[in-house]
Every structure is written in structure tokens, then in C-alpha cells.
Design an enzyme around this catalytic site. Structure first.
Site, PDB file in Angstrom:
ATOM      1  N   ARG A 251       0.832  -1.209   0.000  1.00 18.50           N
ATOM      2  CA  ARG A 251       0.000   0.000   0.000  1.00 18.50           C
ATOM      3  C   ARG A 251       0.865   1.257   0.000  1.00 18.50           C
ATOM      4  O   ARG A 251       0.556   2.241  -0.683  1.00 18.50           O
ATOM      5  CB  ARG A 251      -0.914  -0.025   1.229  1.00 18.50           C
ATOM      6  CG  ARG A 251      -1.897   1.134   1.291  1.00 18.50           C
ATOM      7  CD  ARG A 251      -2.986   0.852   2.319  1.00 18.50           C
ATOM      8  NE  ARG A 251      -3.902   1.981   2.415  1.00 18.50           N
ATOM      9  CZ  ARG A 251      -4.004   2.780   3.475  1.00 18.50           C
ATOM     10  NH1 ARG A 251      -3.237   2.552   4.537  1.00 18.50           N
ATOM     11  NH2 ARG A 251      -4.855   3.778   3.494  1.00 18.50           N
TER      12      ARG A 251
ATOM     13  N   ASP B 271       8.881   8.128  -6.146  1.00 20.72           N
ATOM     14  CA  ASP B 271      10.053   8.917  -5.753  1.00 20.72           C
ATOM     15  C   ASP B 271      10.233   9.004  -4.254  1.00 20.72           C
ATOM     16  O   ASP B 271      10.967   9.865  -3.760  1.00 20.72           O
ATOM     17  CB  ASP B 271       9.956  10.326  -6.345  1.00 20.72           C
ATOM     18  CG  ASP B 271       8.776  11.127  -5.783  1.00 20.72           C
ATOM     19  OD1 ASP B 271       7.943  10.525  -5.070  1.00 20.72           O
ATOM     20  OD2 ASP B 271       8.699  12.332  -6.053  1.00 20.72           O
TER      21      ASP B 271
ATOM     22  N   ASN C 292      -3.278   8.991   4.204  1.00 26.36           N
ATOM     23  CA  ASN C 292      -2.040   8.265   4.495  1.00 26.36           C
ATOM     24  C   ASN C 292      -1.801   8.005   5.977  1.00 26.36           C
ATOM     25  O   ASN C 292      -0.802   7.371   6.340  1.00 26.36           O
ATOM     26  CB  ASN C 292      -0.835   9.037   3.934  1.00 26.36           C
ATOM     27  CG  ASN C 292      -0.746   8.958   2.420  1.00 26.36           C
ATOM     28  OD1 ASN C 292      -1.206   7.996   1.818  1.00 26.36           O
ATOM     29  ND2 ASN C 292      -0.163   9.973   1.801  1.00 26.36           N
TER      30      ASN C 292
END
Length: 323
Positions: A65, A77, A97
Site C-alpha cells: 500500500r 520517488d 495516508n
């Protein structure tokens, strides 16, 4: 089944070798990127991941995830790994998140690599390798990925609106994944990553009461499964519901759950209620080898999203801080 899975694995490795050559010319990434400069890089990452997952198998889902949430924002990145500062709220503090975890695994691998070959292995590559190794640890397909990504210098909370929310329907999912270059089939295959892990009640409770003007409960949920979800939510917004019956095993049970109308998120079940994607779900439910083949190709492709090269990025000394 074993033979078909083996043949599928051999076929996909041939595809990946050929793809690696092609992408090597386009993106500057190579399968053997660290062969001379840091030959033990992949072994260090794999051993670190395996050790962590032996202690806590649920971290396999977390690493996959995290890689997905990284690549969909600013490309692969490692921007999701950056900590917030007093002057900047980073991606990891976005509501989308906050439930991410497993950062310490990446930190551990990075510290070991800095001791072995300082300043060479990017956090973006470590995260991509860790997700790949987690999938294999959980029983999923084995595949290789090209390396050479650089770490980004931007991580801002406002960028995370590009992550697909759990209430998206199939049309919205197709559009969002399409913006990243994925086909409908690839979108469904990548959704199969939900064969690992859990969802928190806050992500699906809207399906259980006052769903719409006509239905109190989402009609696409099996009535008994709706009761299961309600029992989960009785423990609070952070209570966890596994996506399928084998939360730590990478298999095709997720797709069978959708056929049983037991998809946890609206964005899961919509893949079966929509005719355009129902056939793909049925195919993966009947043929795990097909799912594995399509999934690893889609993951390979996802790992190449907007990669940074040369001066466009850097190799962080600490994955949590931009140099």
C-alpha cells in the site's frame, strides 16, 4: 494449477526481461543497476523485509500500500516517506495516508545500505523492492523490477487528492487510473492488491446507514456480510475488517469475495456490479495464474510512474528528510 502457475511465472519473467531492456533505454532504469556499485542491495532489502514480516505478516499489505500511495503522487520517488516539518506538511500526514505503516522497515534497510554503500541506493528503489519482496513473501508472484529511481524533493499534503478514495465507482476509478496510463484490465488487477490487508470502518461505514435516498444499506452488499461489517464498526471507526478471508496471503480470494457480494469497500464491490469490469473479476476469480500474471505486469508498470532521473532527483541519506 501448479504447472500453469509455473508456466505463467516463466512467461512473465521473459516479458519482464524484454521490458527491462526497453524501459532501460527510455527511463534510465536497469535490472542490474546496483550490480557493480552495491551488489548486495537487493539481498539486504529482501532480508530486512523477510525478517520484519516473519514477526508481523500484516506488514506485507502495508508495504504494498505504501508503494502504491507513493507512486500515485509525484511518481515513484519516495515522497510518501518524508516527515513533515514546521514549514511543510508532508504527504504522510494526509488523512489518506495516516493509516500507512511499515516506515521502520524502509529505515532499517536504508541504514544498512548506507553502511555498505553510502549515497548510492535511493529510498524510492528500496520501497519498490520492499513491496515486491512483500508480495512474494505473502505467496504472490515473483518478479523483478528495474532500479535507478531517484528520490523526489517535494512532499506536500495537498498533492494527495490524487489518491483514489474508497467511495469511487468504476467509472471514476477507470478515469483516475487512466490518467496514469493504466488500462481497465490493469486497474482491476492492481485492485487485487486488496487480497492483502484490512480496511478501517471509517472507509466503509457510509455503506451501512443512509447509503442513498432509496436505500439505507448499500444494495450491492450481501445482507449477512452487511451484518458482519456492522459488527466491525460497533468497535469504532478504526476497527479493522479484512478484505477477504486470507488477509496475509496473496491469492485470488479477493475476487471471489466480490462475486459473493462481500467486497469491503464500495470501490471494491463496484468492480463486480459494473458490467465493464465484471468479466475481468470473474476471470481472476476462476484463474489465479492469470491474475498473478496481469498483476505483476501492472506492478512493473506502476513502478515506472514518473520516475526521477539524474538531477531531477537525489539519493537521500535519510528517507525521512530531503537532503
Amino acid at each position: 494449477m501448479v504447472v500453469s502457475k509455473l508456466l505463467g511465472a516463466i512467461l512473465v519473467m521473459e516479458i519482464i526481461v524484454m521490458s527491462g531492456t526497453r524501459f532501460g533505454a527510455v527511463d534510465g532504469l536497469r535490472m542490474d543497476y546496483y550490480m557493480m556499485s552495491c551488489p548486495f542491495a537487493e539481498i539486504i532489502v529482501k532480508n530486512t523485509v523477510n525478517t520484519a514480516l516473519q514477526s508481523d505478516p500484516t506488514l506485507a499489505a502495508a508495504l504494498v500500500r505504501m508503494h502504491f500511495h507513493d507512486c500515485f503522487i509525484q511518481g515513484c520517488d519516495a515522497s510518501v516517506l518524508v516527515d513533515s516539518t514546521k514549514d511543510n506538511t508532508a504527504e504522510k500526514d494526509s488523512p489518506a495516508n495516516l493509516s500507512l505503516r511499515g516506515y521502520e522497515i524502509i529505515d532499517d534497510a536504508k541504514q544498512q545500505l548506507e553502511q555498505q554503500c553510502p549515497g548510492l541506493v535511493s529510498c524510492a528503489d528500496i520501497l519498490a523492492m520492499a513491496a515486491r519482496d512483500a508480495i512474494f513473501f505473502a505467496g504472490g508472484p515473483v518478479y523483478d523490477i528495474p532500479k535507478g529511481r531517484k528520490d523526489g524533493r517535494r512532499s506536500k499534503i495537498e498533492d494527495t487528492f490524487n489518491l483514489p478514495p474508497p467511495f469511487f465507482n468504476t467509472t471514476q476509478l477507470i478515469t483516475m487510473f487512466g490518467q496514469h496510463g493504466f488500462t481497465v484490465q490493469e486497474m482491476v488487477a492492481l485492485s487485487g492488491a486488496h487480497t492483502l490487508g484490512v480496511a478501517q470502518c471509517s472507509s466503509f461505514k457510509n455503506r451501512l446507514t443512509k447509503f442513498d435516498s432509496t436505500n439505507d444499506v448499500d444494495p450491492s452488499i450481501d445482507s449477512n456480510f452487511a451484518k458482519t461489517l456492522s459488527r466491525t464498526c460497533s468497535r469504532g471507526d478504526k476497527a479493522e475488517q479484512p478484505f477477504d478471508g486470507s488477509r496475509n496471503s496473496f491469492d485470488n480470494d479477493y475476487f471471489n469475495s466480490l462475486i459473493r457480494k462481500a467486497g469491503v469497500l464500495f470501490s471494491d464491490q463496484t468492480l463486480y456490479t459494473t458490467p465493464k469490469t465484471r468479466g475481468i473479476v470473474n476471470s481472476y476469480a476462476m484463474n489465479q495464474a492469470m491474475f498473478f500474471l496481469d498483476f505483476q505486469q501492472a506492478m512493473f508498470k506502476m513502478g515506472l510512474l514518473d520516475v526521477k532521473e539524474g538531477t531531477a532527483g537525489e539519493v537521500r541519506g535519510d528517507c525521512r528528510k530531503i537532503n
